[in-house]
Design a protein around this motif. Structure first.
Motif, PDB file in Angstrom:
ATOM      1  N   LEU A  61      40.731  33.205  42.135  1.00 37.90           N
ATOM      2  CA  LEU A  61      40.260  34.121  41.088  1.00 37.90           C
ATOM      3  C   LEU A  61      40.997  35.454  41.124  1.00 37.90           C
ATOM      4  CD1 LEU A  61      36.426  33.460  41.208  1.00 37.90           C
ATOM      5  CD2 LEU A  61      38.045  32.736  39.456  1.00 37.90           C
ATOM      6  N   ASN A  77      34.436  37.465  29.574  1.00 40.52           N
ATOM      7  CA  ASN A  77      33.479  37.216  30.634  1.00 40.52           C
ATOM      8  C   ASN A  77      32.050  37.250  30.103  1.00 40.52           C
ATOM      9  OD1 ASN A  77      32.580  40.164  31.087  1.00 40.52           O
ATOM     10  ND2 ASN A  77      34.798  40.279  31.330  1.00 40.52           N
ATOM     11  N   CYS A  98      46.879  37.716  35.103  1.00 41.74           N
ATOM     12  CA  CYS A  98      46.444  37.901  33.718  1.00 41.74           C
ATOM     13  C   CYS A  98      46.734  39.304  33.224  1.00 41.74           C
ATOM     14  CB  CYS A  98      44.953  37.612  33.622  1.00 41.74           C
ATOM     15  SG  CYS A  98      44.266  37.903  32.005  1.00 41.74           S
ATOM     16  N   CYS A 135      44.117  37.922  25.696  1.00 41.58           N
ATOM     17  CA  CYS A 135      44.064  37.101  26.916  1.00 41.58           C
ATOM     18  C   CYS A 135      42.675  36.536  27.123  1.00 41.58           C
ATOM     19  CB  CYS A 135      44.433  37.947  28.126  1.00 41.58           C
ATOM     20  SG  CYS A 135      46.161  38.363  28.172  1.00 41.58           S
ATOM     21  N   LYS A 136      42.585  35.233  27.165  1.00 43.83           N
ATOM     22  CA  LYS A 136      41.280  34.621  27.369  1.00 43.83           C
ATOM     23  C   LYS A 136      40.738  34.900  28.768  1.00 43.83           C
ATOM     24  CE  LYS A 136      42.688  29.905  28.511  1.00 43.83           C
ATOM     25  NZ  LYS A 136      42.644  28.520  28.060  1.00 43.83           N
ATOM     26  N   CYS A 137      41.593  35.256  29.706  1.00 44.50           N
ATOM     27  CA  CYS A 137      41.118  35.544  31.064  1.00 44.50           C
ATOM     28  C   CYS A 137      40.320  36.846  31.135  1.00 44.50           C
ATOM     29  CB  CYS A 137      42.271  35.562  32.052  1.00 44.50           C
ATOM     30  SG  CYS A 137      43.487  36.831  31.713  1.00 44.50           S
ATOM     31  N   LYS A 138      40.328  37.649  30.079  1.00 40.30           N
ATOM     32  CA  LYS A 138      39.531  38.878  30.062  1.00 40.30           C
ATOM     33  C   LYS A 138      38.158  38.672  29.426  1.00 40.30           C
ATOM     34  CE  LYS A 138      43.079  42.397  30.249  1.00 40.30           C
ATOM     35  NZ  LYS A 138      43.505  43.678  29.672  1.00 40.30           N
ATOM     36  N   LEU A 162      44.474  34.873  39.697  1.00 34.76           N
ATOM     37  CA  LEU A 162      44.424  34.724  38.240  1.00 34.76           C
ATOM     38  C   LEU A 162      44.206  36.073  37.559  1.00 34.76           C
ATOM     39  CD1 LEU A 162      42.329  31.469  37.763  1.00 34.76           C
ATOM     40  CD2 LEU A 162      44.734  31.813  37.190  1.00 34.76           C
ATOM     41  N   ALA A 163      43.306  36.883  38.091  1.00 39.61           N
ATOM     42  CA  ALA A 163      43.027  38.189  37.486  1.00 39.61           C
ATOM     43  C   ALA A 163      44.257  39.082  37.548  1.00 39.61           C
ATOM     44  CB  ALA A 163      41.855  38.859  38.192  1.00 39.61           C
ATOM     45  N   CYS A 200      48.942  40.409  29.612  1.00 38.41           N
ATOM     46  CA  CYS A 200      48.053  40.590  28.467  1.00 38.41           C
ATOM     47  C   CYS A 200      48.507  41.712  27.547  1.00 38.41           C
ATOM     48  CB  CYS A 200      46.635  40.912  28.938  1.00 38.41           C
ATOM     49  SG  CYS A 200      45.777  39.486  29.562  1.00 38.41           S
TER      50      CYS A 200
END
Length: 170
Positions: free
Chosen positions: A9, A62, A16, A57-60, A12-13, A20
């Motif tokens: 995690l 939550n 990302c 960015c889909k990783c942002k 990935l963060a 982004c």
């Protein structure tokens, strides 16, 4: 195993953030059913959509539970399983056809939430959000005036676990 998950995690963060594009929260629309009703001890899943006319960015994206803090409400992580999938052009067009108003969204992410078995502690307001900040209550009041009562464009929803008392009834 947890150590591996935490390291993954963090990696990935970190990856990302560098890739982004900058995106203001006001440029994104978040569609989620405002009231999710489910029975106590039942597994539950639901979907939400984050859409914009520019890449994001889909990783942002939550999901946070809103809890009573000492002075102000606080946002805390949930233990729900959230999966995100970027929609293809054809899927975006199909999804836009379900809206009761026209938008020029070109980038859409579909989120699927699996809660697991719900208890009374899960009965609370939640927020699907993008990035680290959230909208003021004044912005939310203005958004609700547009007549769209099935979706809230800022990602707020309430998980109503049936069979649980409201906090003021306890």
């Amino acid at each position: 195993m947890r150590c591996l998950l935490v390291l993954t995690l963090v990696a990935l963060a970190t990856a990302c953030d560098g890739d982004c594009p900058h995106h203001d929260d006001d440029e994104l629309a978040i569609y989620v059913k405002e009231k999710q009703e489910v029975r106590k001890w039942q597994d539950y899943s639901f979907k939400f959509v984050v859409a914009a006319d520019k890449p994001f960015c889909k990783c942002k994206i939550n999901l946070k539970k809103i809890v009573k803090g000492d002075e102000h409400p606080e946002l805390v992580d949930t233990d729900f399983d959230v999966s995100l999938r970027t929609l293809r052009d054809e899927e975006i067009e199909e999804w836009k056809a379900t809206l009761d108003h026209h938008h020029h969204y070109t980038h859409v992410v579909l989120g699927t939430v699996k809660t697991g078995r719900l208890s009374c502690r899960d009965r609370a307001p939640y927020l699907v959000r993008y990035g680290d900040h959230h909208h003021d209550a004044d912005d939310d009041d203005e958004e609700q005036k547009d007549g769209d009562d099935h979706h809230h464009h800022h990602g707020f929803f309430f998980l109503d676990v049936q069979g649980c008392k409201r906090p003021d009834e306890e």
